[in-house]
Scaffold this active site. Sequence first.
Site, short mmCIF file in Angstrom:
data_model
loop_
_atom_site.label_atom_id
_atom_site.label_comp_id
_atom_site.label_asym_id
_atom_site.label_seq_id
_atom_site.Cartn_x
_atom_site.Cartn_y
_atom_site.Cartn_z
N GLU A 58 -9.08 -1.72 6.14
CA GLU A 58 -7.89 -1.83 6.99
C GLU A 58 -8.28 -1.73 8.46
OE1 GLU A 58 -4.80 1.08 6.43
OE2 GLU A 58 -3.36 -0.16 7.53
N GLN A 60 0.84 -1.20 0.00
CA GLN A 60 0.00 0.00 0.00
C GLN A 60 0.87 1.25 0.00
OE1 GLN A 60 -1.33 1.61 3.72
NE2 GLN A 60 -3.45 1.24 3.18
N SER A 93 4.70 -1.40 4.17
CA SER A 93 5.08 -2.72 4.67
C SER A 93 5.10 -3.71 3.52
CB SER A 93 4.17 -3.19 5.80
OG SER A 93 2.85 -2.92 5.52
#
Lengths: 402, 357
Positions: A242, A124, A159
């Site tokens: 999320e 992302q 990440s």
Amino acid sequence: MDLRYGEKYEAFRAEVRAFLEGWPLQGDEAKLPEQEQQALFRRRGIERGFVYRHVPVEYGGSGGEPDVILDQILQEEYAGSGAPGNLLTQGAAMLAPTLLEMGTEAQKQRFVPKALTGEEIWCQGYSEPGAGSDLASLSSRAELVGDEWVIHGHKIWTSGAEKSDWMFGLFRTEPDAAKHAGISYLLIDMKSPGIDVRPLREMTGGALFNEVFFDGVRTPAENVVGQRGQGWQVSRATLKHERNMIGNPNQTRHMFEELVALARKGDGNAGPGLSDPHVRQRLAELEGYLLSQEYTAKRILSATARGELEDVMLPMMMMKLHGTNLRRGLSDAGFDWIGADGLRELLDEEQVPYAAGTPGAWTARMMSAIAIAIAGGASNIQRNIIGERGLGLPRDLRAPKG
Amino acid sequence: MDFGLSEEQRLLQDTLRNFAGQECPLPRLRELFEAGQGHDPELWKGLVEIGVGGLALPEAHGGSGLEVLDLALVAEVLGEAALPVPFLGHALAGLAIAWGGSEAQQAEWLPKLATGDVTATVALLEGSSAWQPEEWALAPGASLRGEKRYVPDAARADLLVVGTQGGGFALVETGDPGVSWTAEEGLDRTRGIAHLHLDGAKAEALPGAGAAARVRDAALAILAADAFGAAWRLLRMTIEYAGTREQFGTPLAQFQGVKHQIANAATSLEPARGLWWYAAHAVDQLPDRAPHASAHAKAHLTDRAIGAARDAVELHGGIGYTWESDVQIWFKRVLFDRTFLGGPEVHRERAAQISGW
């Protein structure tokens, strides 16, 4: 109030259980590499209607009718089984639902199936060094040149970027538009020339996050999701997914049980043990928060099934902050109870992530509980949302308009 | 699967909220609070007419046949309104008779409790504020001799359900010459407490042996619900105050420090609603779960509620700490809910034991 699932649902549960009895795999199949075992699980699960149940068949799911209770039963059964379950990658959990909601037909066909199976790994690209909680102020830019977007800029806190095949990210495409209006949601091949991924080492010694630099990176014009300049609205859909991931109580229940096991050991390094009244009180208080989270999840599930979400808007807004506080409480207790092992440094990258049940896991969790308070909408932002949208308090002094 | 309220349950709460708003507006509540009576006969009469007197009693004996969850939903609204009525003792006494009474005892008393012709309460505690039947000294028998402390809503009661040695229950009528009272100055002026003296009072044991633990679990869920309602009332008062009260030329709630304190208090409280829902539901439908669930509900809710109540006092500033402010009415209501039948530590320890820790 009726906590029974009813005949139809219990029959479904029995089918799921029968299917999961084959996992973990036995015999020759058990010797397959983990990834192949997961792929096998997904293929068989999709055939049975148990994996990505709500995703249409043409996009790689089981094509079941929307039914949140069936989804819930699957989650419950996966949680206690040795089966891989649904992949909870960014691609499966965030990109796929976003594309299913707002993508073009071609995007859905091209990207959703591989995101679900993990064949293509996604990262992302939202945050930037100058745009954390205030995402609307991001400045990485993309310019349409011919039939390609040309991207320059710098993303951070990405990440898994080092092992990702694709990124979904937000870029400023209309430099003259107002803050929220000038942003587009783009899909970018991470192998494109001009991308530079640099790991960011964390205080835990691990490097889950990266910085990603873009220097004239190109992606086809059709890789914009939603309309040009509508990226803000598209990202709202993704953020919703999320936050749901972060507020998920299944993980915290598991962590709580590990904590009880740690206290039960009660050896020299694991604290005074379950017979200590202070330990018992602390565990019981944490269990009160855990039960609150679990019952709130049930309230939200029931209201979703009834189609009466307005009944639970306020607790939904609170789930992330409440979950963050609970995770902090659990990890603090674990860190305290590992005793002197908490003095040891955790800079051995080989050990990251630290295996559950080891002292290092509690030290790392103690620190990563803080990361949860920042990621996916920092706690102070959550407090503002709860205060303003949930409780009707006035907006902050000098808060920006729009 | 439905973890939520039915239309009927929402309607019951709406009816009670309207009743409380109309029949006990703040000035009237304040008068009653100042008088320190702990009850208002007219308010109680009105509630009984709505059906609160026999809500969870069997229909065969004149009740509405509803569940402990419905009693807890009533308690939530009574906590919100800080209504000075003898609901707590009356509801618990009714459950004790319905669950532990003989057919004849039920037939005699339950219809009168449902119509409000008889108001009942429970006399349980002795030395400790916690429910510890194993320490109750009052010996069972046809006539009772001994003391009970902190009897709720005693002044209004016609009938007592008295806890006896080992966790039994006995019925005593307050008109008996062997019954006398010493009124206690209660901290929560919306609910009275008294010290009961039994000196050869005529008593009739309830034969059902298992009723005590079940009544305890119901009581804990009801107290948790009352605390929840009271704490939300305090938060709403605080939200209104912080939205209108100006300092430095701007409403207090525009300062993040204030807004975040309110958001934290609400976030600590609201997700815990399911604890008392579940505990109350479990008393009726999931008896194996009820002891653990009700222990957690009582401990967690009253802890979170007192946290929210403290924030409410603090955010009202100095005025919130004065006798003149209405904040104290609900603050003290929460303190009663927290202390009566044992504080959070007592119930967390019980939950730990039940978990096998």
